[in-house]
Every structure is written in structure tokens, then in C-alpha cells.
Scaffold this motif. Structure first.
Motif, PDB file in Angstrom:
ATOM      1  N   SER A 187      -4.626  -7.775  -2.556  1.00  0.00           N
ATOM      2  CA  SER A 187      -4.481  -7.173  -3.885  1.00  0.00           C
ATOM      3  C   SER A 187      -5.799  -6.593  -4.394  1.00  0.00           C
ATOM      4  N   TYR A 239      -2.749   2.160  -4.042  1.00  0.00           N
ATOM      5  CA  TYR A 239      -1.683   3.105  -4.377  1.00  0.00           C
ATOM      6  C   TYR A 239      -1.513   4.194  -3.312  1.00  0.00           C
ATOM      7  N   ARG A 295       1.099   3.512  -0.592  1.00  0.00           N
ATOM      8  CA  ARG A 295       2.477   3.804  -0.974  1.00  0.00           C
ATOM      9  C   ARG A 295       2.880   5.211  -0.555  1.00  0.00           C
ATOM     10  N   GLU A 319       8.646  -2.679  -1.115  1.00  0.00           N
ATOM     11  CA  GLU A 319       7.296  -2.874  -1.627  1.00  0.00           C
ATOM     12  C   GLU A 319       7.329  -4.051  -2.597  1.00  0.00           C
ATOM     13  N   LYS A 321       4.780  -7.561  -4.178  1.00  0.00           N
ATOM     14  CA  LYS A 321       3.426  -8.125  -4.253  1.00  0.00           C
ATOM     15  C   LYS A 321       3.501  -9.517  -4.856  1.00  0.00           C
ATOM     16  N   HIS A 378      -0.308  -7.266  -1.355  1.00  0.00           N
ATOM     17  CA  HIS A 378       0.737  -6.252  -1.433  1.00  0.00           C
ATOM     18  C   HIS A 378       1.411  -6.196  -0.058  1.00  0.00           C
TER      19      HIS A 378
END
Length: 289
Positions: free
Chosen positions: A155, A161, A164, A224, A226, A231
Motif C-alpha cells: 500500500s 494507481y 490499475r 481489485e 486492498k 493492493h
């Protein structure tokens, strides 16, 4: 080499030697040799175990191996005596069993030799493909399988990001960026777009969906989640549910083995038929009414 180690190492070998040498020993005492052991009226002498202990061993190891052999000879003789006393004459008549076993071994050895010399071991892809198409009901998946990407990243890793965007993409540049990032920051990075794996091998690694089995991926191709530490990203580029036909690439080796085994059976059946026909033509046997 310690005596204890040698004893453990030698037990299977010594036990087999005792079994094979079941008749080892003499039924009367020798007037010239001192016996090593006696069971009822059977005696074991040093000359009976010549060759049991390899030359060149330390004295302690040689003595240990000899003691093991003697102990097992005694146990074997006691079991043999008990068997002689308790089995019927028919049960003790093992000559026919031994002859049947010998015959089976000889036939098997000849068949294997014949197969090695005559079996065509080349199985073409068209032959494998044809067998696959004609026998698809034999290749049903018990578990869902998938191809894709799994990533576990801290994390605290920078610019998470971006993962993703990259892990959903088929763009070569994005894939390259993803690999560079994961090699530097990911705790787990498994790129399996080129091979099938079981869904239930991946899902347990994602805490939030570990109890949902394959339904999580059947409903959505991207997961996805976390927790406080990581993550998790899972992309299923291809997924095949349980209960459907397995891809050919997974069962190809199995099919090749099946085809070769069928060839072996056909080869042996043809061999038996040819031998039978030849013997019949030569009047080598008669079946009486």
C-alpha cells in the motif's frame, strides 16, 4: 560411516537377501564349523553368509551388518516354520503359483521387448487433434481455469494507481511499464497470459474474495481489492468454467499417452494373433473336444 547408519542403510537389502536365501542354512549340525545361529533343527554357519558383507568395511560395520543378517535369518526361519505347521498341503503347494508367475514374467518381458522394437512412437498433431474432437466428453474440466495477471503490491508503493491502468491493457508498452514497476515494487507478480492455471490457486491469495470461489471471476474479469497492507490486482484475460471442455493444449500430453497405449495394445493383440495363426498352420497345438 557409523554402524547405526550402515544398519539402517542395509536393512532392505539384507531382508531381501534373507528372503531370497530362505533355504540358507543346514538341517543338521556341522562337525567342523561352529554355528552362528540355530532355529529348531536348522543351523546357519559363517560359510552360509559368505558374500553378505562387502569387503573393505570397517570391523564394526561388518559385524553390525552380519548381526542384522543373522537376526533376519532367524525371524525368517521362525515364520517359515510357523507357515509349514499351519498351512494345508494345498496351501503349501506353491510350485504351480511360481510357474504361473514365471510364465507371466517371461511373457511380459517378451511383450515389452517386442513393443520397444516395433512401436511407432511418433504421434502427429492432426492425430492428437482428431482424437480430442472425437472424445471431448473425456476432457471435461473439474475446476475453472484462467490465463491472466496477478499482482500484490504494498500500500506504500508509489503511484499504485498506474497499475490499475497497466494491468488491464494489452498494449505492449503498458505491459512493459507494468513489468518494470512490478519487478521494483511488487511483492508478487505472476504474469500467466501464456499458460492456464486453476482459479482456486489464485483466489485464496486475495483475502476479500477467497471465499467466493470462481464466481468472483465469472461475473467480472478484473478484481481489485486492498487491505491495510497491500493492493491486490487480478486480471483474467481468458477464463474457462468448470464443467466445460478442457483446452487442447492442457490435455495434449495425456492424449499422446492414450494414443501410444492404444498402439501398444493393438501391437500385442496382433502379435498374439500372428503367433496363434502361425502355430495353427504348423499344427503346433490341438484343442480336443
Amino acid at each position: 560411516m557409523s554402524a547405526n547408519f550402515l544398519r539402517k542403510l542395509s536393512l532392505p537389502v539384507l531382508w531381501m537377501m534373507v528372503i531370497l536365501a530362505g533355504g540358507c542354512g543346514r538341517k543338521m549340525a556341522s562337525s567342523t564349523e561352529k554355528p552362528l545361529a540355530r532355529v529348531l533343527d536348522h543351523y546357519l554357519y559363517r560359510s552360509d553368509i559368505a558374500g553378505v558383507v562387502p569387503s573393505g568395511l570397517p570391523a564394526d560395520d561388518s559385524a553390525s551388518m552380519a548381526r542384522d543378517f543373522i537376526e533376519r535369518w532367524v525371524r525368517n526361519q521362525l515364520m517359515l516354520n510357523k507357515a509349514e505347521l499351519n498351512l494345508t498341503d494345498d496351501e503349501k503347494n506353491v510350485e504351480q503359483q511360481m510357474e504361473n508367475y514365471r510364465s507371466s514374467l517371461l511373457i511380459y518381458a517378451y511383450e515389452q521387448s517386442y513393443i520397444r522394437q516395433n512401436l511407432d512412437t511418433v504421434v502427429s498433431f492432426p492425430e492428437i487433434e482428431t482424437f480430442y474432437k472425437e472424445n471431448q466428453s473425456n476432457f471435461i474440466l473439474n475446476e475453472a481455469i484462467l490465463k491472466g495477471v496477478f499482482i500484490k503490491v504494498s500500500s506504500h508503493a508509489p503511484e499504485v494507481y498506474k497499475v490499475r491502468q497497466w494491468y488491464r491493457s494489452d498494449n505492449p508498452q503498458n505491459i512493459k511499464e507494468l513489468e518494470a514497476y512490478c519487478f521494483k515494487h511488487a511483492t508478487v507478480y505472476d504474469h500467466f497470459n501464456d499458460r492456464w492455471i486453476k482459479v482456486n490457486e489464485v483466489l485464496p491469495m486475495i483475502p476479500a474474495v477467497s471465499g467466493n470461489s470462481e464466481s468472483a471471476l465469472l461475473s467480472r474479469r478484473y478484481i481489485e481489492v486492498k487491505d491495510t497492507a497491500f493492493h491486490y490486482f487480478l486480471s483474467a484475460k481468458e477464463i474457462i468454467p468448470a464443467g466445460t471442455v478442457s483446452p487442447l493444449e492442457i490435455v495434449m500430453n495425456d492424449i499422446q499417452s492414450i494414443i501410444l497405449n492404444k498402439r501398444k495394445i493393438s501391437l500385442i493383440n496382433a502379435l498374439e494373433t500372428n503367433i496363434y495363426s502361425d502355430a495353427q498352420n504348423r499344427d503346433h497345438f490341438t484343442i480336443y473336444p
